[in-house]
Design an enzyme around this catalytic site. Structure first.
Site, PDB file in Angstrom:
ATOM      1  N   CYS A 109     -16.473 -16.063  24.681  1.00  0.00           N
ATOM      2  CA  CYS A 109     -15.052 -15.784  24.420  1.00  0.00           C
ATOM      3  C   CYS A 109     -14.915 -14.777  23.283  1.00  0.00           C
ATOM      4  CB  CYS A 109     -14.316 -17.069  24.049  1.00  0.00           C
ATOM      5  SG  CYS A 109     -14.340 -18.316  25.352  1.00  0.00           S
ATOM      6  N   CYS A 139     -17.079 -20.373  20.985  1.00  0.00           N
ATOM      7  CA  CYS A 139     -17.591 -19.856  22.255  1.00  0.00           C
ATOM      8  C   CYS A 139     -17.981 -18.383  22.066  1.00  0.00           C
ATOM      9  CB  CYS A 139     -16.531 -19.996  23.342  1.00  0.00           C
ATOM     10  SG  CYS A 139     -16.917 -19.109  24.857  1.00  0.00           S
ATOM     11  N   ASP A 156      10.122   2.970 -18.880  1.00  0.00           N
ATOM     12  CA  ASP A 156      10.531   2.495 -17.564  1.00  0.00           C
ATOM     13  C   ASP A 156       9.414   2.613 -16.531  1.00  0.00           C
ATOM     14  OD1 ASP A 156      10.463   5.162 -16.846  1.00  0.00           O
ATOM     15  OD2 ASP A 156      12.623   5.424 -16.896  1.00  0.00           O
ATOM     16  N   ASP A 181      11.064   3.899 -25.286  1.00  0.00           N
ATOM     17  CA  ASP A 181      11.911   4.873 -24.631  1.00  0.00           C
ATOM     18  C   ASP A 181      13.353   4.349 -24.770  1.00  0.00           C
ATOM     19  OD1 ASP A 181      12.757   6.979 -22.865  1.00  0.00           O
ATOM     20  OD2 ASP A 181      12.860   5.485 -21.278  1.00  0.00           O
ATOM     21  N   ASP A 202       8.000   7.900 -17.726  1.00  0.00           N
ATOM     22  CA  ASP A 202       7.183   7.822 -18.937  1.00  0.00           C
ATOM     23  C   ASP A 202       5.710   7.539 -18.667  1.00  0.00           C
ATOM     24  OD1 ASP A 202       9.317   8.170 -20.895  1.00  0.00           O
ATOM     25  OD2 ASP A 202      10.041   6.249 -20.165  1.00  0.00           O
TER      26      ASP A 202
END
Length: 784
Positions: free
Chosen positions: A98, A95, A677, A483, A681
């Site tokens: 609408c 619609c 990590d 690391d 790093d």
């Protein structure tokens, strides 16, 4: 760097890998286009356009390129996430009035800058003033739309279009025509008829079976697109009719169409297998509003909202448990089958499955920033970073087809002119074999599928790889640099010994150290704060100064306190005792007088030795560790797990410098991977050939900085990633050798007059189906 505009187009109906490669090539040539790549799996064309370019002109030209190459493709623009913007897709909105009401009502919501509802595409775009209000405004917009038009469905993602009755009728007519054509061919082939009737039957059969292919070829030729599969099959089969080989002409088209059907099935099956790995997207969230619980889309939930997760449901968003106890299945995220227990205070990640109790969770990230969204985005966009092998195949296909076509023309014309007694019809027949076998679809479809399957298989094993270029690079890794803290060791520090100097007791020493470290979130600082076991009054702390690579200088209750390593003490003229052989030592001095030392220990992961052993077995020659910790601690860890070299007492910038020195020693063509990590790093991860973030799930810094993210904290996953990369490479080269080998043999046999068009059809469609099915094998690699 100049700003760029990003555009993504969905190419519905794209089924030819060779055509996709040509579209990508043509779009890249457009002025103003900085980069363009097509993901054949998801049928997505991704473009980067210079900010100062004529966007409308480029998009229009791109549309023409696509339509010229593949007229039946339906092009749709994919919405790219914009901060402060929300796109909602409707289904069943029929619609227009609408739709206008919904647009007006949403535009009137407080905080909305603009709201536009496209009735044709059923897409509502909402721009808000403050992105923090986006989730709440989206909820209000959904409520408004549902109130105005109760029967519509609303989603945060586009719904697949339902097949219309017209489309269904067309498909049915096509199948009936094919069946009728096949039946007429069998009749014409099995019985003897007069020449005119025989020609009529075979021609009718040909038009019913392959008329669509010929029509598409004619349309493409009118657009200047000659070297595609439709043209090759049309000219080959029409040529067969021209030299009187009616059964062969129809049979080639018949088996080509059957092969195309099976190829389509194989591609779709492969796509479904790959996409099944990413079926971790939650369908809904149970949002608690007051005493009411409502089922909403995860996109409608904001930070700080409360959601309820019942047993058996997926956790829709990242958050923190505020009530309840349960066991979570995190295998979809981490690849690990072991369940994880959670309780009040535990962090939970979206995509996990709640197995037992009811959980009440406070949301910590919006859906677009949640773990499950990042994983889906990474895996879906991975194929845009193409491996060198993929790029080679794309370039190869560009020249291969025209070369074989011109070779076919030469084969049809030159031998009858220079060889005494040679007949044109015989050499034309041989040339037709060349035409049928010349399409490179077996390669341009199966190679990307292999790499995408490898990335999907890695994801299932808890390894996120950001692109096939990184997957291929893993094959050449001969140096892995680690690391220490959080990578090879658990990163969970604990105070194991407190040694006060004369005149200082243990409790006061820990108190001074805890206050000095009160503003730090470093694991060592947190372990000291935990050992203090009392609340820290930060108003007693002043003149806080962090000294890089040394420690902390601060005033506590007007007393000058130093807390850090032995270098900090020496820099301030304070004599201290070394304790490096038993852990990390934090020395404390008060008012310039040495007060004692606190020993913090970090445990080596049980998986670290296994990782080193597996990497050596896989052919990695150099295993090195870089750490900011003391020399004695670094060497102890390195010796225990069997590393080749250890570099200790490095500041963050010194890690980058050391990595560059190590990289200068590697052999040409080999790759260096750094494993860290992903937070502290980031510079080293970015500098390495391949950056691997350990245990980075849920960490934005890890996901952004690394090329590969391991979803658990197990370093042995690196060896698993290399194993998957080698398995993928093996299948890729199997397909390349098999496809080119079979095509080459058929070309030679065709030129010699031994191979017929029946073999040529196998060399085209049959090889493509086998290569695609072989590509699917990469999905079956088991967890190691």
């Amino acid at each position: 760097m100049e700003a760029v505009i990003k555009k993504e187009l969905i190419l519905e109906g794209l089924c030819c890998g060779n055509c996709a490669a040509k579209i990508e090539q043509d779009v890249n040539k457009l002025e103003g286009v900085e980069a363009a790549s097509i993901d054949f799996i998801s049928k997505t064309l991704s473009m980067k356009i210079a900010d100062n370019a004529d966007l409308n002109s480029i998009m229009t030209q791109t549309g023409h390129i696509i339509k010229n190459r593949e007229p039946d493709i339906n092009v749709k623009e994919k919405a790219i996430a914009v901060p402060g913007r929300k796109v909602l897709y409707f289904s069943g909105l029929d619609c227009a009035d609408c739709a206008a009401k919904i647009e007006r009502e949403v535009a009137g919501i407080e905080g909305v800058k603009e709201a536009v509802l496209d009735f044709v595409s059923q897409k509502l775009t909402i721009d808000v003033i403050n992105s923090r209000d986006l989730a709440a405004i989206a909820r209000q917009a959904v409520e408004a739309a549902a109130r105005i038009e109760p029967g519509i469905e609303i989603s945060g993602t586009p719904k697949a279009l339902k097949q219309s009755s017209d489309d269904g009728r067309k498909e049915l007519i096509k199948r009936i025509a094919f069946a009728a054509g096949a039946l007429i061919f069998i009749i014409a082939f099995s019985f003897e008829f007069s020449f005119p009737l025989e020609l009529g039957l075979f021609l009718t059969s040909y038009l019913l079976v392959g008329g669509e292919v010929v029509f598409r070829a004619a349309k493409n030729i009118s657009r200047g697109q000659v070297f595609d599969e439709n043209f090759l099959m049309s000219i080959a089969t029409i040529g067969a009719f021209a030299i009187g080989e009616f059964p062969e002409g129809v049979a080639v088209m018949l088996f080509y169409q059957i092969g195309e059907f099976f190829q389509g099935m194989a591609v779709n099956r492969s796509r479904k297998s790959i996409m099944a790995l990413m079926d971790i997207r939650p369908d809904f969230a149970s949002l608690k509003i007051g005493n009411e619980v409502r089922r909403v889309s995860p996109e409608e939930v904001g930070i700080g909202d409360i959601i309820i997760i019942k047993p058996g449901e997926k956790i829709p968003l990242d958050g923190k448990v505020i009530d309840g106890k349960s066991t979570l299945d995190t295998s979809a995220l981490t690849g690990e089958s072991a369940p994880r227990d959670v309780e009040e205070g535990s962090e939970v990640l979206s995509g996990s499955i709640n197995k037992s109790g009811v959980l009440t969770v406070e949301v910590s990230k919006e859906f677009g920033e949640s773990t499950v969204s990042k994983i889906l985005e990474m895996v879906q966009k991975a194929s845009s970073k193409k491996a060198p092998t993929e790029n080679f195949i794309t370039k190869f296909a560009r020249y291969y087809t025209p070369f074989v076509v011109f070779a076919a023309v030469a084969l049809a014309v030159i031998p009858p002119l220079v060889i005494p007694g040679a007949v044109f019809s015989e050499w034309i027949n041989r040339a037709l074999v060349f035409l049928v076998v010349s399409c490179p679809c077996a390669l341009v479809v199966s190679i990307p599928l292999s790499f995408f399957g490898g990335i999907g298989g890695a994801s299932r094993n808890g390894i996120l790889i950001k692109g096939s270029s990184y997957l291929e690079a893993l094959n050449n890794v001969d140096t892995v640099v680690f690391d220490k803290t959080g990578t090879l060791t658990k990163g969970i520090f604990k105070v194991t010994q407190v040694i006060p100097s004369e005149g200082m007791d243990e409790k006061r020493l820990v108190e001074y150290a805890a206050y000095a470290e009160s503003y730090s979130n470093h694991p060592i600082a947190l372990s000291i704060q935990k050992a203090y076991e009392k609340e820290i009054d930060k108003s007693l702390v002043s003149e806080y100064q962090e000294i890089s690579g040394r420690g902390i200088k601060v005033k506590v209750r007007d007393k000058s306190v130093l807390a850090g390593n032995a270098r900090l003490m020496r820099d301030n003229g304070i004599i201290c005792r070394e304790f490096d052989d038993i852990g990390t030592a934090v020395h404390v001095a008060v008012n310039g007088s040495y007060s004692g030392v606190i020993i913090i220990s970090d445990e080596i992961k049980p998986d670290s030795s296994k990782a080193v052993s597996q990497l050596r077995s896989s052919g990695v020659k150099n295993l090195i560790m870089l750490t900011g910790d003391s020399k004695a601690v670094g060497e102890r860890v390195g010796k225990e797990i069997g590393l080749d070299e250890v570099y200790s007492e490095l500041l963050p910038h010194q890690k980058v410098e050391k990595l560059e020195l190590i990289e200068g020693r590697k052999q040409p063509g080999k790759k260096l991977a750094f494993v860290g990590d992903g937070i502290n790093d980031a510079p080293v991860l970015a500098r390495a050939d391949i950056g691997i973030a350990m245990g980075g799930l849920g960490s934005d810094a890890a996901i952004e900085a690394a090329d590969i993210v391991l979803m658990t904290d197990e370093p042995s996953k690196i060896a698993s990633a290399i194993k998957i990369a080698r398995h993928t490479r093996s299948i890729v080269w199997q397909n390349i050798i098999f496809a080119l080998g079979v095509k080459g043999i058929i070309l030679v046999l065709g030129a010699m007059g031994i191979a017929t068009m029946w073999e040529a059809v196998f060399g085209d469609v049959g090889v493509a189906v086998i290569a695609i099915l072989n590509a699917m094998r990469v999905m079956r690699i088991q967890r190691s």
